[in-house]
Write an enzyme that holds these catalytic residues in place. Structure first.
Site, mmCIF file in Angstrom:
data_model
loop_
_atom_site.group_PDB
_atom_site.id
_atom_site.type_symbol
_atom_site.label_atom_id
_atom_site.label_comp_id
_atom_site.label_asym_id
_atom_site.label_seq_id
_atom_site.Cartn_x
_atom_site.Cartn_y
_atom_site.Cartn_z
ATOM 1 N N ASN A 87 -10.032 0.174 -0.749
ATOM 2 C CA ASN A 87 -8.618 0.062 -0.582
ATOM 3 C C ASN A 87 -8.100 -0.584 -1.842
ATOM 4 O OD1 ASN A 87 -5.961 -0.251 -0.191
ATOM 5 N ND2 ASN A 87 -6.274 -0.999 2.190
ATOM 6 N N HIS B 87 -3.340 7.493 1.821
ATOM 7 C CA HIS B 87 -3.566 6.084 1.410
ATOM 8 C C HIS B 87 -5.054 5.834 1.865
ATOM 9 C CE1 HIS B 87 -3.923 2.127 0.681
ATOM 10 N NE2 HIS B 87 -3.805 1.563 1.599
ATOM 11 N N CYS C 59 0.832 -1.198 0.074
ATOM 12 C CA CYS C 59 -0.021 0.158 -0.079
ATOM 13 C C CYS C 59 0.771 1.211 0.119
ATOM 14 C CB CYS C 59 -0.981 0.010 1.316
ATOM 15 S SG CYS C 59 -2.282 -1.207 1.019
#
Ligand code: UT7
Length: 323
Positions: A280, A250, A113
C-alpha cells in the site's frame, strides 16, 4: 466543453525491494499470513537520499517525457502526499524547483490514500474552470518513514513510491465518448478520524509521529464506501460496469479490491492489481498502477477507466475517465 485529458504518465520506485521473508526477520509475521490476508508479496523501501520529493520528481520527469513536454509547458503542479519532505513548504514547490520551474503555482493535497483522487479532481476543476491548461498531478509517498517497525499489524502493509500524470485541456463534445475526466466523486467523514491516523504532528506533539490503524474497522467500511462512490460515478455519467475497460483501484488489500469488484459485477480480469508488488503506497498507489497497466499495453487510448480509493479520514472517492 473543456475536458482534462491524460497526456503523459510515469512512475518511480525506490531501488530497495523488501520481501515478506525479510519482514519475518523484523516482526512476528509470516509470508503466508501477509499473502493470505493482503495479497502483498513485496514492497519498495526508500533508502538514503530517496525522499517523497525525489521520487515525485523522477515520476514527474517520466510523465513529462511521455507527454513530450517540459516543465515550461505546465501551469500548475499538485502533489498528493501525507509524507511530505518537510511540514512546509509543500512538496509540490520542492518538486517545482527540482524541475527548474519558476512560474505558475504548486501546492499539496492531503487526503491520505484518496489523495490522488482528490488531486485529479482538483486539477480537473482548475482546467475546466479556465485557471490552468496543463496540470502535473503527482502521488508520492514514503510511508516507511512513519511506520512503527515494531507493530506487525501495520508495518507489513505499506511501501514507498511515486506516480504522476500530465492533464491537459482539450475540447470535448460533452458526452462520455470524450477523452478525459468524465466525473469526480469525493467524500469524507471525520467521525472516523481515529481509525487510521498518525499519532503526532506540528500542532499537537511537535513530532512526526507514527501511523496507527484499526485495520479491521477500516476493512469493515472499505467495500461499502468504495462501491458507493463507484455507483455515484456510474449514475453521474449514465455508464455501467459493463462499459468499463479497466478498474484501477487504490492498492491496500487484495481482499478489498476483489470484494468491491465482485459487488459491482466487474470481472477480475478488468481489474489492475499491483498490491503484490508495491504494497500500500497510499496516494502513490493509483498512479503507480496506472503506469504499470498503461506501459504494458493493457490501458489504451480511448479506454474507459475507473479509479477509486478509500483511506484515512475517512476519505474516499472515484474518478471516471476516458484514457
Ligand atoms: O489504505 C488505507 C486503507 N487501509 C486499508 O484498507 C487496510 C484495511 N484493513 C486490512 O486490510 C486488514 O484489516 C488487515 C490486513 C490490516 C488485517 O487483516 P484482518 O483479516 O482484518 O486481520 P485482523 O486484524 O482481524 O487480525 C487477525 C489476526 C490477529 O490475531 P488474533 O487476534 O486472531 O489472534 C492479529 O493479531 O492476525 C494477527 N495479525 C498478524 N499475524 C501475523 C495481525 N497482523 C499480523 C501480521 N502477521 N503482520
Amino acid at each position: 466543453m473543456i475536458r482534462s485529458v491524460v497526456r503523459g504518465f510515469g512512475a518511480s520506485l525506490p531501488k530497495r525491494v523488501m520481501t515478506n521473508s525479510e519482514m519475518e526477520e523484523k516482526v512476528d509475521t509470516s509470508d503466508e499470513w501477509i499473502v493470505q490476508r493482503t495479497g502483498i508479496r513485496q514492497r519498495h523501501i526508500a533508502g538514503e537520499g530517496e525522499t517523497t520529493a525525489s521520487l515525485g520528481e523522477a515520476a514527474a520527469r517520466a510523465a513529462l517525457d511521455k507527454a513530450g513536454l517540459t516543465a515550461a509547458d505546465l501551469d500548475v503542479i499538485i502533489v498528493a502526499t501525507s509524507t511530505p519532505d518537510n511540514t512546509f513548504p509543500a512538496t509540490a514547490v520542492n518538486i517545482q524547483n527540482r524541475l527548474g520551474m519558476h512560474h505558475g503555482a504548486a501546492f499539496d493535497v492531503q487526503a491520505v490514500c484518496s489523495g490522488f483522487i482528490y488531486a485529479v479532481a482538483t486539477a480537473d476543476a482548475y482546467i475546466r474552470g479556465g485557471l490552468a491548461r496543463r496540470v502535473l498531478v503527482i502521488g508520492a509517498e514514503t510511508f516507511s518513514r512513519i511506520l512503527d517497525w515494531n507493530d506487525r499489524t501495520t508495518c507489513v502493509l505499506f511501501g514507498d513510491g511515486a506516480g504522476a500524470i500530465v492533464l491537459e485541456a482539450q475540447e470535448g463534445s460533452g458526452t462520455t465518448a470524450d477523452r478525459g475526466v468524465l466525473t469526480a466523486q469525493l467524500r469524507s467523514d471525520g467521525a472516523h478520524k481515529e481509525k487510521l491516523y498518525v499519532d503526532g504532528g506540528p500542532s499537537t506533539t511537535g513530532t512526526v509521529g507514527h501511523l496507527r490503524m484499526e485495520g479491521r474497522e477500516v476493512f469493515k467500511h472499505a467495500v461499502g464506501m468504495i462501491t458507493d462512490v463507484i455507483e455515484a460515478a456510474f449514475d453521474a455519467t449514465g455508464t455501467t460496469a459493463e462499459d468499463l475497460d479497466w478498474l484501477v483501484p487504490h492498492q491496500a488489500n487484495r481482499r478489498i479490491i476483489d470484494g468491491s469488484a465482485r459487488k459491482l459485477g466487474i470481472p477480475l480480469d478488468k481489474v489492475v492489481v499491483t498490491v503484490d508488488l508495491h504494497g500500500n503506497t497510499s496516494a502513490a498507489s493509483i498512479p503507480l498502477a496506472l503506469n504499470v497497466a498503461a506501459s504494458d499495453g493493457r490501458i489504451k487510448q480511448g479506454d474507459l477507466v475507473l479509479l477509486e480509493a478509500m483511506g484515512g479520514g475517512f476519505t474516499w472517492g472515484s474518478i471516471l475517465l476516458r484514457w
